[in-house]
Structure formats: C-alpha cells, structure tokens
Design an enzyme around this catalytic site. Structure first.
Site, mmCIF file in Angstrom:
data_model
loop_
_atom_site.group_PDB
_atom_site.id
_atom_site.type_symbol
_atom_site.label_atom_id
_atom_site.label_comp_id
_atom_site.label_asym_id
_atom_site.label_seq_id
_atom_site.Cartn_x
_atom_site.Cartn_y
_atom_site.Cartn_z
ATOM 1 N N LYS A 46 4.530 4.455 -10.169
ATOM 2 C CA LYS A 46 3.234 4.375 -9.498
ATOM 3 C C LYS A 46 2.112 4.139 -10.503
ATOM 4 C CE LYS A 46 4.901 7.347 -5.783
ATOM 5 N NZ LYS A 46 4.868 8.706 -5.173
ATOM 6 N N GLU B 272 0.823 -1.214 0.000
ATOM 7 C CA GLU B 272 0.000 0.000 0.000
ATOM 8 C C GLU B 272 0.855 1.260 0.000
ATOM 9 O OE1 GLU B 272 -2.967 1.950 -0.687
ATOM 10 O OE2 GLU B 272 -3.768 0.133 0.240
#
Length: 430
Positions: free
Chosen positions: A207, A131
């Site tokens: 990302k 995460e």
C-alpha cells in the site's frame, strides 16, 4: 436520457468482497443505473469452486473459465477481487486487449507491476481503477490523484493495516503481549490463519508503494519500500511509549526529501505522540495523514478492510469506469513525470528510542554518550534505572540519519558495559 442497452460487467472472484459486490449490483440496480446513465448487467462470475453455496449469488452466472470470460469481447468492465500476481496479471491484460476497463482491489500486483498495467490500459484506451487496493472504503486514491493534482504533496503518513492496528491497540489498552494480542485478533477474525502478510508488514508495504507513486508522481514498487513488522514489539516498548506520552503504531510513511530530489517509502513500528491525530485510531480502523503545501494537513479515516467497506470502494470505481465508457473517454491514469529516485533507508532522518541493558556501575552513561557523539547522533533525553548490578538505559535522540543510528548501535554492542540492545524504535509524528 438514459441508454437502455446495459453495460456488461464481469467479476473475477466471489469470496467475501466479491459476494458483497454481487449483492450491491443486484439489489441496487436502479440506483446504479441512474448514477451511471445506463443499466449495468452482471454477465459472469469466475470462481474456482462453482458448487460452493454463495447466498444471493446467481448460480447461472458462475464459471470456472476466467480466461474465456474476459475474452468475450462484449464485457465493458472487469472487476478483479481474486488477489495475487498470476494468473491475475494475465487476466487483467487480456481484459484490456479485449476492450474492457478493469477495477481491481489487488494491492500486491499493483505494487509489483503497476507501471506495465497502466501502460497496457493506455495502449488499449481503457481504464484501470483501484481505490479498494489501499484502504478499503476510505476515499484516498482519487483524492490524491485528482483532488490534490494541483498541489504538492510532501508526506503521507498512515495506518493502513487493520490487523496490526488492532494488535497494537490491544497491547496498549490491556498490557497484553504480542502473542496474546495476536491470538485475540485471530479469534475475532481480524487476523488470518497465517498472519505473515499483515504482521511482517508486507500488506502495508504494498500500500505504501501505491501511495508514494501517486502522491509524488513517480514510480515506486514494493521492492523500494523498507519494511519492518511488529513481531518484535514488546509490552515493555508499549510501556516506554506511554512514559513518553506516546503510543505505538505500525506506520506506512512516504516522504519527499526536503530538497525535492528524491522520495522515501517505509513501513515500521513507531512511537507517535498522543496529541497526533493517528494516535487516536483504535481497533481495526485505518487512517492516513496527508501533508500538502497548499492544502495543509488532511486526514482520511475509516474501515480499511472487510467485505462491505471494500465493496463500497469497488462500486465507486465501477460507476466511474462505466461513466467513462458511455462518454467514450478514460479517467486519470498514471502520473510518473517526476521520475524521482527512491532513497535507501539509511538516508531517512528521524528520532529514535533505544533501550539498552547495561552494567549498573559508574561511567556507563558517559561511555554510551560518547558513542552517540562519535557518530554525530545527538541525545535528547536519557532515563536510567539500576538494581543488583544490572540497569536499563533508555535513550531518546534528536533527528538523525538511519545509517548513523545503525552505526551507533553497532558500536554500542561492542562496549563491555552494554549487555544488550533491548529494543530500537523510531519516533514519528512530531
């Protein structure tokens, strides 16, 4: 009933994030035990410089032998906050082989080699959580992977790098140039001494690869992501955006093709309308806008970096991994069943803002318009200003493929009346 035997945790790296992870584990022991169903014990911390003073970090836990730590066999979960590709990839796979689940914040490694790491985790019946790799404290990976698992995500549009958002926000609010804004970001600690990974879009591209893979259930690596940084963004670009009722952001954009047969992933500066929720994201904050068929439009917002925010995401994953260990199960892993190809940037369709330096004489606008028409790029608006034989021409197009726009610009450069292409920027969020 709570188990009394503790779950053992190894930590790889003890910098800003690792130190904060250590602080939370050691100061919130009882709460973490209650949430997990068993106490946890920090069994070792691998560092490169054991003699360095680290406030609140037990000196007796420090070791320089990371390999020996992950090979111990009694470690239940390994937390990795070192970063980079090697030796981290080897350390993670070694941890899997010795029965440990892994919690990582390593976006570069996951974007480059996430598929093989997931496969290794499945092979050894352990978890891989990350995460903290994408947006710091913002819950994003788990909502995409679990909460929206029954929905169809079509688009993920986000600001996923705080350094670049701070720079662009400073340019927008003060009229500063790029270099001046970067200097301020560096002085305040938002930018590294070498800011290349941030300002050239490498951080955001990693990302984007992770987000696209999860959102579209396919494999996307950083090599699939089109990347442009913000070093060429000027104060004039910011001013032009304002005239259009827009602001400029460095965006990570992941999209499913309208026919559903492919996906795209890209990172680049773009103008977005002030009415779009992402336009109001200021300073070093991150925000990600998700568009799903059933859920509609969702926005996730918060601090995307920093010791405490990133540690929050790491600890959330740690709790999940520990709970799974107690239940002798694993959580959701990789979902890549769609096997969708990643289309090249030339296939991406969007709007464009093009600023041209042209001769200030009759017929120039007609010549420019003809070139756009020859490449099937439709013009939405044109703004022209001229003085002393020179002029600027700002053209905003309707939606067109990137390849068509590139061909148009190439032809424009060949016109005698076009002195130069001052800037090209995409217009998103409409």
């Amino acid at each position: 009933m709570m188990r009394t035997r503790p779950l053992k945790v190894a930590l790889l790296g003890c910098g800003v994030v690792g130190s904060e992870v250590t602080r939370i584990i050691t100061t919130q022991t009882a709460d973490l035990a209650a949430r997990i169903g068993a106490p946890i014990e920090l069994a070792g911390i691998a560092v490169r410089r054991p003699n360095r003073v680290r406030e609140g970090v037990p000196q007796e836990l420090l070791t320089t032998d990371a390999t020996a730590l992950v090979k111990r066999g009694d470690i239940d979960v390994v937390i990795e906050v070192i970063g980079g590709i090697e030796p981290v990839r080897t350390l993670i796979t070694t941890a899997f082989e010795h029965g440990a689940s892994v919690v990582s914040a390593n976006k570069a490694l996951l974007a480059a080699d996430g598929a093989s790491l997931h496969a290794k985790a499945v092979e050894h019946g352990v978890d891989l959580y990350y995460e903290a790799a994408v947006a710091g404290a913002i819950p994003l990976i788990r909502p995409l992977r679990e909460s929206l698992a029954g929905d169809k995500v079509n688009r993920v549009l986000g600001i996923v790098n705080g350094t670049t958002n701070f720079i662009l926000d400073k340019m927008d609010s003060t009229g500063a140039g790029y270099s001046e804004a970067l200097d301020e970001a560096t002085a305040l600690g938002y930018a590294e001494a070498d800011p290349t990974a941030d300002v050239e879009g490498f951080d955001a591209a990693a990302k984007a690869a992770i987000l696209a893979g999860i959102a579209f259930h396919t494999r996307v690596t950083i090599d699939d992501v089109h990347r442009e940084g913000l070093t060429e963004v000027t104060a004039a670009d910011i001013a032009s955006a304002k005239k259009m009722g827009c602001t400029v952001k460095l965006l990570a954009i992941c999209e499913r093709a309208r026919d559903g047969r492919s996906v795209t992933a890209r990172v680049h500066p773009a103008m977005i309308p002030l009415s779009h929720p992402l336009a109001s994201v200021r300073g070093a904050y991150n925000a990600v806008f998700v568009e799903a068929e059933a859920a509609g439009q969702l926005m996730f917002y918060g601090p995307g970096a920093g010791g405490a925010p990133t540690a929050s995401a790491v600890l959330g994953d740690l709790v999940a991994a520990c709970r799974n260990k107690l239940a002798a199960t694993t959580g959701a892993g990789e979902s890549a069943y769609t096997q969708l190809p990643v289309s090249p940037m030339g296939d991406v369709v969007t709007r464009y803002h093009i600023s041209l330096d042209v001769a200030d004489k009759p017929g120039v606008l007609a010549q420019v318009a003809t070139v756009f028409a020859e490449h099937d790029v439709s013009i939405d608006t044109v703004r022209q200003q001229g003085k002393d034989g020179e002029a600027s021409l700002v053209v905003v197009t309707h939606r067109a493929p990137d390849a068509a726009l590139s061909a148009t610009v190439s032809s424009l450069r060949k016109l005698d009346t076009v002195r130069g292409v001052a800037s090209i920027m995409r217009v998103e969020g409409e």
